[in-house]
Motif scaffolding. Structure first.
Motif, mmCIF file in Angstrom:
data_model
loop_
_atom_site.group_PDB
_atom_site.id
_atom_site.type_symbol
_atom_site.label_atom_id
_atom_site.label_comp_id
_atom_site.label_asym_id
_atom_site.label_seq_id
_atom_site.Cartn_x
_atom_site.Cartn_y
_atom_site.Cartn_z
ATOM 1 N N LEU A 146 10.502 50.042 151.721
ATOM 2 C CA LEU A 146 9.265 49.624 152.641
ATOM 3 C C LEU A 146 9.085 50.381 154.031
ATOM 4 C CD1 LEU A 146 6.917 47.551 152.449
ATOM 5 C CD2 LEU A 146 8.341 45.840 153.798
ATOM 6 N N SER A 152 3.049 49.035 150.768
ATOM 7 C CA SER A 152 2.250 47.963 150.859
ATOM 8 C C SER A 152 0.744 48.222 150.459
ATOM 9 C CB SER A 152 2.294 47.586 152.155
ATOM 10 O OG SER A 152 1.888 48.550 153.059
ATOM 11 N N VAL A 168 1.273 41.523 153.780
ATOM 12 C CA VAL A 168 1.944 42.074 152.693
ATOM 13 C C VAL A 168 3.675 42.317 153.149
ATOM 14 C CG1 VAL A 168 2.142 44.239 151.372
ATOM 15 C CG2 VAL A 168 0.028 42.920 151.685
ATOM 16 N N TYR A 169 3.729 42.994 154.293
ATOM 17 C CA TYR A 169 5.073 43.263 154.595
ATOM 18 C C TYR A 169 5.773 41.824 154.816
ATOM 19 C CZ TYR A 169 4.808 48.182 155.954
ATOM 20 O OH TYR A 169 4.507 49.467 155.909
#
Length: 225
Positions: A146, A152, A168-169
């Protein structure tokens, strides 16, 4: 097919697709009830067998396209699953792939045709065979990458707010992120571009919409969030 290796047992090779989406600030998983035995009626990932003239990536892309009607999706191989008794029907070795899509890009007609549905990842049911393990490994892979890959943006529309991006994170990491530090870091990244558009649908006060510039990202090999 040739006559080579006739003295050896033959095995089936399959691909299983772990498809993540993002909606209502939650990470979601696409699953359906198996339509064949063994395991008919059990919750399952969507997959298929590798054809003799396909390589693994081709098979995974075919399965994804058959299911979603979408091309050029983010897709990464998660791992190989080959426990002897993982499939009670035959000796099947499966290669799992992780894919990310924007839920709103998925045609609901296709979704209904394939009898699949989005479930919140935190409410994931017990899945067929070792599919739960596949999902766990895929999530671990997303968390590892990530901060070094723009994962994302595959889960968001082309234009998004910083709040949506933060959610989203948080959904992928499974934890809250400090809002001030997150925004400070995001605004320092050249390929996340502020636009002139304002979101007046999800934000009462009106939030600035941003855009992911893929070309600029490819020119920045040192990205890290």
């Amino acid at each position: 097919m040739t006559s080579f290796y006739n003295e050896n047992n033959k095995m089936l090779v399959a691909v299983d697709c772990i498809i993540f989406g993002f909606e209502e600030n939650k990470l979601k998983l696409l699953v359906g009830k198996r339509q064949l035995n063994p395991g008919r009626g059990e919750w399952s990932l969507y997959g298929g067998f590798v054809a003799p003239d396909e390589d693994l990536d081709e098979a995974a892309n075919r399965v994804l396209f058959e299911l979603t009607g979408l091309k050029n999706l983010y897709m990464k191989q998660v791992g190989t699953f080959g426990a002897v008794r993982r499939d009670p029907g035959e000796r099947v070795i499966s290669v799992a792939y992780c894919a990310l899509i924007n839920v709103k890009d998925y045609d609901p007609i296709l979704q209904q045709e394939h009898q699949v549905q989005w479930v919140n990842l935190i409410d994931m049911p017990r899945l067929y065979s070792d599919h739960n393990e596949m999902v766990s490994r895929a999530l671990a892979l997303l968390r590892r990458h990530l901060s070094t890959e723009p994962l994302s943006f595959n889960l968001l529309p082309n234009l998004f707010t910083l709040t949506q991006l933060q959610h989203v994170y948080e959904a992928i990491l499974g934890e809250e992120i400090d809002k001030r530090n997150f925004r400070k870091r995001i605004k320092s990244i050249d390929f996340i571009e502020k636009t002139e558009y304002i979101d007046k649908v999800t934000s009462k006060r009106g939030a600035v919409l941003y855009h992911f510039n893929k070309t600029a990202y490819l020119e920045d090999p040192c990205f890290k969030l």
